[in-house]
Design a protein around this motif. Structure first.
Motif, short mmCIF file in Angstrom:
data_model
loop_
_atom_site.label_atom_id
_atom_site.label_comp_id
_atom_site.label_asym_id
_atom_site.label_seq_id
_atom_site.Cartn_x
_atom_site.Cartn_y
_atom_site.Cartn_z
N GLN A 188 0.70 -1.17 -0.33
CA GLN A 188 0.11 0.12 0.03
C GLN A 188 0.73 0.88 -0.02
N VAL A 189 0.52 2.24 -0.66
CA VAL A 189 0.93 3.69 -0.52
C VAL A 189 0.09 4.52 0.16
N GLU A 190 0.29 5.09 1.31
CA GLU A 190 -0.36 5.67 2.10
C GLU A 190 -1.79 5.05 2.83
N GLY A 191 -1.69 4.23 3.19
CA GLY A 191 -3.59 3.96 2.65
C GLY A 191 -4.42 3.41 2.13
N GLN A 192 -3.69 3.49 1.13
CA GLN A 192 -3.95 2.69 -0.22
C GLN A 192 -3.72 1.79 -0.51
N THR A 193 -4.51 0.93 -1.45
CA THR A 193 -3.58 -0.78 -2.45
C THR A 193 -2.69 0.34 -2.98
N ALA A 194 -1.39 -0.17 -3.69
CA ALA A 194 -0.27 0.04 -4.45
C ALA A 194 -1.06 0.12 -6.30
N PRO A 195 -1.07 1.63 -6.94
CA PRO A 195 -1.70 0.22 -7.85
C PRO A 195 -0.67 -0.72 -9.02
N ARG A 196 -1.10 -0.86 -10.02
CA ARG A 196 -0.57 -2.07 -10.61
C ARG A 196 0.51 -0.95 -11.33
N LEU A 197 1.25 -1.03 -11.77
CA LEU A 197 2.98 -0.45 -12.66
C LEU A 197 1.41 -0.13 -14.19
N ALA A 198 0.82 -0.82 -14.72
CA ALA A 198 -0.42 -0.24 -15.86
C ALA A 198 -0.67 1.10 -16.11
N GLN A 199 -0.86 1.41 -14.56
CA GLN A 199 -1.80 1.99 -13.82
C GLN A 199 -0.64 3.50 -13.71
N THR A 200 0.11 3.75 -13.50
CA THR A 200 1.16 4.54 -13.45
C THR A 200 1.37 5.42 -15.08
N ARG A 201 1.59 6.76 -14.02
CA ARG A 201 2.80 7.42 -15.31
C ARG A 201 3.78 8.32 -14.68
N PRO A 202 5.28 7.22 -14.69
CA PRO A 202 6.55 7.77 -14.20
C PRO A 202 6.90 8.26 -15.11
N ASP A 203 7.91 9.30 -14.85
CA ASP A 203 8.34 9.99 -15.89
C ASP A 203 9.79 9.63 -16.22
N ARG A 204 10.76 9.89 -16.87
CA ARG A 204 11.15 9.12 -17.56
C ARG A 204 13.06 8.65 -15.80
N GLU A 205 13.16 9.46 -15.23
CA GLU A 205 14.01 9.11 -14.39
C GLU A 205 13.62 7.91 -14.06
N LEU A 206 12.37 7.96 -13.24
CA LEU A 206 11.48 6.73 -12.78
C LEU A 206 11.55 5.51 -13.42
N LEU A 207 10.98 5.81 -14.81
CA LEU A 207 10.85 5.12 -15.38
C LEU A 207 11.91 3.84 -15.61
N GLU A 208 13.15 4.34 -16.22
CA GLU A 208 14.32 3.89 -16.25
C GLU A 208 14.90 3.29 -15.22
N HIS A 209 14.75 3.48 -13.49
CA HIS A 209 14.05 2.94 -12.00
C HIS A 209 13.67 1.32 -12.22
N TYR A 210 12.18 2.10 -12.06
CA TYR A 210 11.14 0.62 -12.35
C TYR A 210 11.74 -0.67 -13.39
N PHE A 211 12.22 -0.34 -15.00
CA PHE A 211 12.93 -1.29 -15.54
C PHE A 211 13.89 -2.17 -14.96
N GLU A 212 15.16 -1.05 -14.51
CA GLU A 212 16.00 -2.04 -13.85
C GLU A 212 15.48 -2.94 -12.49
N GLN A 213 14.61 -2.30 -11.46
CA GLN A 213 13.80 -3.75 -11.02
C GLN A 213 13.09 -4.36 -11.51
N VAL A 214 13.03 -4.30 -12.54
CA VAL A 214 11.88 -5.61 -13.85
C VAL A 214 12.86 -6.69 -13.44
#
Length: 283
Positions: free
Chosen positions: A175-201
């Motif tokens: 969760q994030v601040e008491g709400q269920t964390a969104p699916r990755l498909a529901q997010t719109r990350p900026d370029r830096e976070l997008l690269e960080h996400y891909f490296e995690q995957v």
């Protein structure tokens, strides 16, 4: 003459104790905690997070459904001791459906290479008999539990597995601040976070193939984004890389699913390149 160590009523305090009574009447959506009812091997790996509630006096309360699926439904469940406010947590309860209300879509392709302890159960499963469907419900829950536990111990990004009981798995609620964390498909990350996400995957996939397994159904829809941290969910269909003849096909599909999502958001990634890297890591 009364001893100074005794109370006014003459009872030695060393032989007394205080206790708090628990209300035996529970609401229809409640039950007593099942933590102590399951075998120790059905409880999460050590060291356990501090938030895991182990009190024998805790009560489980269903808070409502979180997600429905073809094979299982996920609920929010609170486990809390009414006399100890420190013993309180909200978890995700994944419950595989009973044999009359579920379908094991393409189950044979995923379970190839797995073995069962009882030949009777294995035969029933292959015949898709009534008993086989009961066995299947428990088998998929145990399979997911086993993968959650194994991945957690390997340091892979999955929810902490609290316990398994029959066809129900209790796990960390992401969760994030008491709400269920969104699916990755529901997010719109900026370029830096997008690269960080891909490296995690990528790192998660590397960890899986090094462990000799393939997720088998990985996509942006079963990865949760908890802030900057990604968490992989839905593991019942994990396949054995060496024992399943279609494992490489599943691996390529996983690579294709995730790479196309990231490429669609402007990141230059290629599924064949990722697939090649993972095959090299596997062997």
């Amino acid at each position: 003459m009364t001893s100074p160590e005794c109370r006014d009523d003459g009872i030695d305090p060393r032989f007394t104790f205080d206790y708090q009574a628990y209300d035996e009447d529970l609401d229809p959506d409640q039950r007593w905690s099942t933590w102590l009812e399951v075998d120790p091997l059905q409880r999460g790996p050590q060291p356990r997070p501090d938030w895991v509630v182990t009190s024998q006096g805790a009560i489980d309360t269903d808070l409502g459904i979180l997600k429905t699926g073809k094979e299982a439904d996920v609920f929010l469940l609170e486990r809390a001791d009414p006399h100890d406010p420190r013993q309180q947590v909200v978890m995700a309860a994944k419950r595989y459906r009973d044999p009359d209300h579920r379908s094991f879509h393409r189950s044979a392709t995923y379970t190839e290479g797995r073995s069962m302890k009882r030949s009777r159960d294995e035969r029933a499963l292959k015949r898709k008999s009534s008993w086989g469907r009961v066995v299947a419900a428990g088998e998929w829950a145990i399979s997911e539990w086993g993968m959650l536990t194994r991945f957690w111990e390997l340091g892979l990004p999955v929810p902490y597995p609290v316990q398994v009981d029959g066809t129900e798995i209790l796990m960390e609620w992401i969760q994030v601040e008491g709400q269920t964390a969104p699916r990755l498909a529901q997010t719109r990350p900026d370029r830096e976070l997008l690269e960080h996400y891909f490296e995690q995957v990528r790192q998660a996939l590397v960890g899986m193939v090094r462990a000799g397994v393939v997720h088998g159904d990985l996509s942006a829809y079963n990865i949760l984004a908890a802030g900057e941290r990604l968490v992989v969910i839905d593991l019942p269909q994990v396949v054995d890389l060496a024992g399943n003849l279609q494992a490489h096909d599943f691996l390529l599909r996983d690579c294709t699913n995730v790479c196309r999502w990231f490429a669609g958001r402007g990141l230059q990634v290629e599924e064949q390149e990722l697939f090649g890297e993972l095959v090299a890591q596997a062997w």
